[in-house]
Motif scaffolding. Structure first.
Motif, PDB file in Angstrom:
ATOM      1  N   MET A   1      34.794  54.252  74.711  1.00 15.15           N
ATOM      2  CA  MET A   1      33.967  55.397  74.337  1.00 15.15           C
ATOM      3  C   MET A   1      34.720  56.711  74.495  1.00 15.15           C
ATOM      4  N   LYS A   2      35.787  56.762  75.296  1.00 19.47           N
ATOM      5  CA  LYS A   2      36.457  58.024  75.603  1.00 19.47           C
ATOM      6  C   LYS A   2      36.958  58.777  74.377  1.00 19.47           C
ATOM      7  N   PRO A   3      37.541  58.096  73.373  1.00 20.55           N
ATOM      8  CA  PRO A   3      38.055  58.842  72.219  1.00 20.55           C
ATOM      9  C   PRO A   3      36.978  59.578  71.429  1.00 20.55           C
ATOM     10  N   ILE A   4      35.707  59.210  71.576  1.00 22.59           N
ATOM     11  CA  ILE A   4      34.662  59.851  70.778  1.00 22.59           C
ATOM     12  C   ILE A   4      33.568  60.458  71.647  1.00 22.59           C
ATOM     13  N   THR A   5      33.925  60.839  72.864  1.00 19.83           N
ATOM     14  CA  THR A   5      32.936  61.471  73.739  1.00 19.83           C
ATOM     15  C   THR A   5      32.504  62.828  73.200  1.00 19.83           C
ATOM     16  N   PHE A   6      33.302  63.385  72.277  1.00 22.93           N
ATOM     17  CA  PHE A   6      33.004  64.718  71.759  1.00 22.93           C
ATOM     18  C   PHE A   6      32.041  64.688  70.577  1.00 22.93           C
ATOM     19  N   TRP A   7      31.621  63.504  70.131  1.00 25.94           N
ATOM     20  CA  TRP A   7      30.830  63.414  68.908  1.00 25.94           C
ATOM     21  C   TRP A   7      29.622  62.514  69.091  1.00 25.94           C
ATOM     22  N   ALA A   8      28.452  63.063  68.775  1.00 26.22           N
ATOM     23  CA  ALA A   8      27.209  62.279  68.754  1.00 26.22           C
ATOM     24  C   ALA A   8      26.460  62.685  67.498  1.00 26.22           C
ATOM     25  N   PRO A   9      26.881  62.167  66.344  1.00 27.59           N
ATOM     26  CA  PRO A   9      26.327  62.611  65.053  1.00 27.59           C
ATOM     27  C   PRO A   9      24.843  62.306  64.913  1.00 27.59           C
ATOM     28  N   THR A  10      24.172  63.143  64.159  1.00 25.09           N
ATOM     29  CA  THR A  10      22.737  62.977  63.919  1.00 25.09           C
ATOM     30  C   THR A  10      22.495  61.804  62.963  1.00 25.09           C
ATOM     31  N   ILE A  11      21.231  61.421  62.869  1.00 24.80           N
ATOM     32  CA  ILE A  11      20.852  60.360  61.942  1.00 24.80           C
ATOM     33  C   ILE A  11      21.232  60.750  60.519  1.00 24.80           C
ATOM     34  N   LYS A  12      21.042  62.015  60.167  1.00 23.75           N
ATOM     35  CA  LYS A  12      21.357  62.480  58.818  1.00 23.75           C
ATOM     36  C   LYS A  12      22.828  62.272  58.499  1.00 23.75           C
ATOM     37  N   VAL A  13      23.700  62.630  59.431  1.00 27.85           N
ATOM     38  CA  VAL A  13      25.140  62.453  59.213  1.00 27.85           C
ATOM     39  C   VAL A  13      25.475  60.974  59.086  1.00 27.85           C
ATOM     40  N   GLN A  14      24.894  60.164  59.956  1.00 24.20           N
ATOM     41  CA  GLN A  14      25.146  58.723  59.908  1.00 24.20           C
ATOM     42  C   GLN A  14      24.700  58.131  58.573  1.00 24.20           C
ATOM     43  N   ARG A  15      23.559  58.570  58.081  1.00 24.96           N
ATOM     44  CA  ARG A  15      23.042  58.025  56.815  1.00 24.96           C
ATOM     45  C   ARG A  15      23.886  58.482  55.629  1.00 24.96           C
ATOM     46  N   ILE A  16      24.410  59.685  55.689  1.00 19.31           N
ATOM     47  CA  ILE A  16      25.302  60.161  54.623  1.00 19.31           C
ATOM     48  C   ILE A  16      26.552  59.289  54.569  1.00 19.31           C
ATOM     49  N   LEU A  17      27.113  59.007  55.742  1.00 19.30           N
ATOM     50  CA  LEU A  17      28.291  58.143  55.801  1.00 19.30           C
ATOM     51  C   LEU A  17      27.956  56.730  55.316  1.00 19.30           C
ATOM     52  N   ALA A  18      26.769  56.232  55.693  1.00 19.23           N
ATOM     53  CA  ALA A  18      26.348  54.901  55.259  1.00 19.23           C
ATOM     54  C   ALA A  18      26.133  54.862  53.749  1.00 19.23           C
ATOM     55  N   LEU A  19      25.578  55.936  53.188  1.00 17.50           N
ATOM     56  CA  LEU A  19      25.370  56.004  51.744  1.00 17.50           C
ATOM     57  C   LEU A  19      26.705  56.038  51.005  1.00 17.50           C
ATOM     58  N   LEU A  20      27.649  56.801  51.527  1.00 17.28           N
ATOM     59  CA  LEU A  20      28.988  56.843  50.919  1.00 17.28           C
ATOM     60  C   LEU A  20      29.629  55.463  50.942  1.00 17.28           C
ATOM     61  N   LEU A  21      29.487  54.774  52.065  1.00 12.65           N
ATOM     62  CA  LEU A  21      30.048  53.420  52.167  1.00 12.65           C
ATOM     63  C   LEU A  21      29.399  52.500  51.147  1.00 12.65           C
ATOM     64  N   LEU A  22      28.088  52.589  50.992  1.00  9.77           N
ATOM     65  CA  LEU A  22      27.366  51.764  50.024  1.00  9.77           C
ATOM     66  C   LEU A  22      27.856  52.055  48.602  1.00  9.77           C
ATOM     67  N   ILE A  23      28.007  53.329  48.275  1.00  8.78           N
ATOM     68  CA  ILE A  23      28.479  53.718  46.940  1.00  8.78           C
ATOM     69  C   ILE A  23      29.906  53.222  46.702  1.00  8.78           C
ATOM     70  N   PHE A  24      30.762  53.372  47.714  1.00  8.19           N
ATOM     71  CA  PHE A  24      32.150  52.935  47.573  1.00  8.19           C
ATOM     72  C   PHE A  24      32.247  51.416  47.448  1.00  8.19           C
ATOM     73  N   GLN A  25      31.392  50.694  48.170  1.00  8.49           N
ATOM     74  CA  GLN A  25      31.412  49.233  48.079  1.00  8.49           C
ATOM     75  C   GLN A  25      31.073  48.795  46.651  1.00  8.49           C
ATOM     76  N   GLY A  26      30.101  49.450  46.046  1.00  7.35           N
ATOM     77  CA  GLY A  26      29.773  49.131  44.666  1.00  7.35           C
ATOM     78  C   GLY A  26      30.804  49.677  43.694  1.00  7.35           C
ATOM     79  N   GLY A  27      31.333  50.859  44.001  1.00  6.59           N
ATOM     80  CA  GLY A  27      32.281  51.518  43.108  1.00  6.59           C
ATOM     81  C   GLY A  27      33.587  50.766  42.934  1.00  6.59           C
ATOM     82  N   ILE A  28      34.056  50.138  44.008  1.00  2.00           N
ATOM     83  CA  ILE A  28      35.338  49.440  43.903  1.00  2.00           C
ATOM     84  C   ILE A  28      35.220  48.201  43.020  1.00  2.00           C
ATOM     85  N   THR A  29      34.016  47.655  42.876  1.00  2.37           N
ATOM     86  CA  THR A  29      33.835  46.539  41.934  1.00  2.37           C
ATOM     87  C   THR A  29      33.967  47.042  40.499  1.00  2.37           C
ATOM     88  N   VAL A  30      33.552  48.290  40.260  1.00  6.80           N
ATOM     89  CA  VAL A  30      33.672  48.876  38.923  1.00  6.80           C
ATOM     90  C   VAL A  30      35.141  49.113  38.586  1.00  6.80           C
TER      91      VAL A  30
END
Length: 333
Positions: free
Chosen positions: A1-30
């Motif tokens: 946990m030490k390398p990321i003790t400085f970051w506790a992202p909000t749900i909104k930030v986490q969901r944005i990252l999750a949405l980007l991952l979802l889009i990229f997972q589909g995008g690379i098939t294209v």
């Protein structure tokens, strides 16, 4: 946990990252389908290097456009991996529950596995079964990325609640099986088709079945999947579930119909090259919305962890964002 003790992202930030991952997972098939329809599959003829002794394209080793398309698709894997790593660090920093951490870790592991399968596909000269095995895991990763996106939005300390009856979820499982058949027969239809991924690959290397027969089996399996999806959505209305669930169901039906229309158009026009990326893109969309609807069947509601999604994460976020305020509240000794 030490390398990321400085970051506790909000749900909104986490969901944005999750949405980007979802889009990229589909995008690379294209982009992978673009590699295939442009005949660039062997633009880089080895793996993990592009050409023997070179990590990058070599002038004259293959047509430059083929090298650029194939090498570009390989580079997108690193973009996808970066998105998965960013999300994993985010949910780890927010101290999310084990379920989310496991899902996030699986995404990273799946990307590595897909890279290896992609390498094998090149090494066996794009044999149809290898191409199929390269596509299908991507659909699994899209499905799981959509579940991860949903779960991240739920507070870890919330109460697990069933939002629609068990029988609907059971029918949805049957629909998911039907969707799997649609995807598998789709890869077999492609394997019997003319778009092999490289001009050097002859029809002798393709799946030796009637493409007309495979196309019809693929189409009929899609109708079966649509039938079960219609039952699920009708059940949602009968059970008077949430507006959000109903909207997801209607959007899923719409996307299935669009995908069916593209497939029929492909069949009537002899599978033109330009149509394949659209068909692949809609495959990811249909899989994603199938997953989003499935994930809504059982969700966590309530809870006090409204900032980061976890109680410990909320405390950590408060300490990080208001360090002086926390210090001022400490008792004077």
């Amino acid at each position: 946990m030490k390398p990321i003790t400085f970051w506790a992202p909000t749900i909104k930030v986490q969901r944005i990252l999750a949405l980007l991952l979802l889009i990229f997972q589909g995008g690379i098939t294209v982009t992978g389908s673009i590699v295939r329809v442009t005949g660039s599959g062997l633009g880089c003829d080895t793996w993990p290097l592009c050409h023997e002794g070179s990590l990058v394209p070599v002038a004259g080793a293959a047509p430059w456009i083929h090298q650029a398309v194939e090498f570009g698709n390989r580079m997108l894997t690193f973009v996808l991996a970066a998105a998965a790593l960013a999300l994993f660090i985010a949910v780890l920093g927010a101290k999310r529950r084990r379920e989310i951490l496991v899902h996030s870790f699986i995404q990273g592991l799946g990307i590595i596995l897909q890279a290896v399968i992609g390498g094998i596909t090149v090494l066996v000269d794009l044999h149809w079964y290898a191409v199929a095995l390269h596509f299908l895991p991507s659909m699994i990763l899209v499905f799981m990325a959509a579940i991860l996106y949903t779960r991240i939005g739920e507070p870890d300390d919330g109460e697990i609640t069933t939002t629609f009856p068990t029988w609907i979820r059971n029918v949805a499982v049957i629909g998911a099986v039907a969707l799997s058949v649609v995807l598998i027969t789709g890869t077999m239809t492609t394997g019997a088709g003319v778009h092999s991924g490289d001009a050097s690959i002859t029809m002798d290397d393709r799946l030796d079945v009637s493409i007309d027969l495979m196309a019809h089996i693929h189409g009929y399996s899609m109708y079966i999947y649509l039938f079960f999806t219609l039952i699920v959505v009708a059940g949602l209305y009968k059970a008077k579930t949430t507006k959000h669930n109903k909207q997801l169901g209607l959007m899923l039906i719409l996307f299935i119909l669009i995908q069916a229309g593209i497939g029929i158009l492909q069949y009537r026009m002899g599978v033109p090259r330009w149509s394949i990326p659209f068909h692949i893109a809609m495959s990811s969309v249909v899989v994603a919305f199938t997953s989003l609807l499935w994930a809504q069947g059982r969700i966590r509601v309530g809870g006090k962890a409204t900032v980061t999604g976890s109680v410990d994460g909320d405390i950590k976020n408060e300490i990080i964002t208001n360090p002086f305020e926390k210090k001022s509240k400490q008792p004077v000794k």
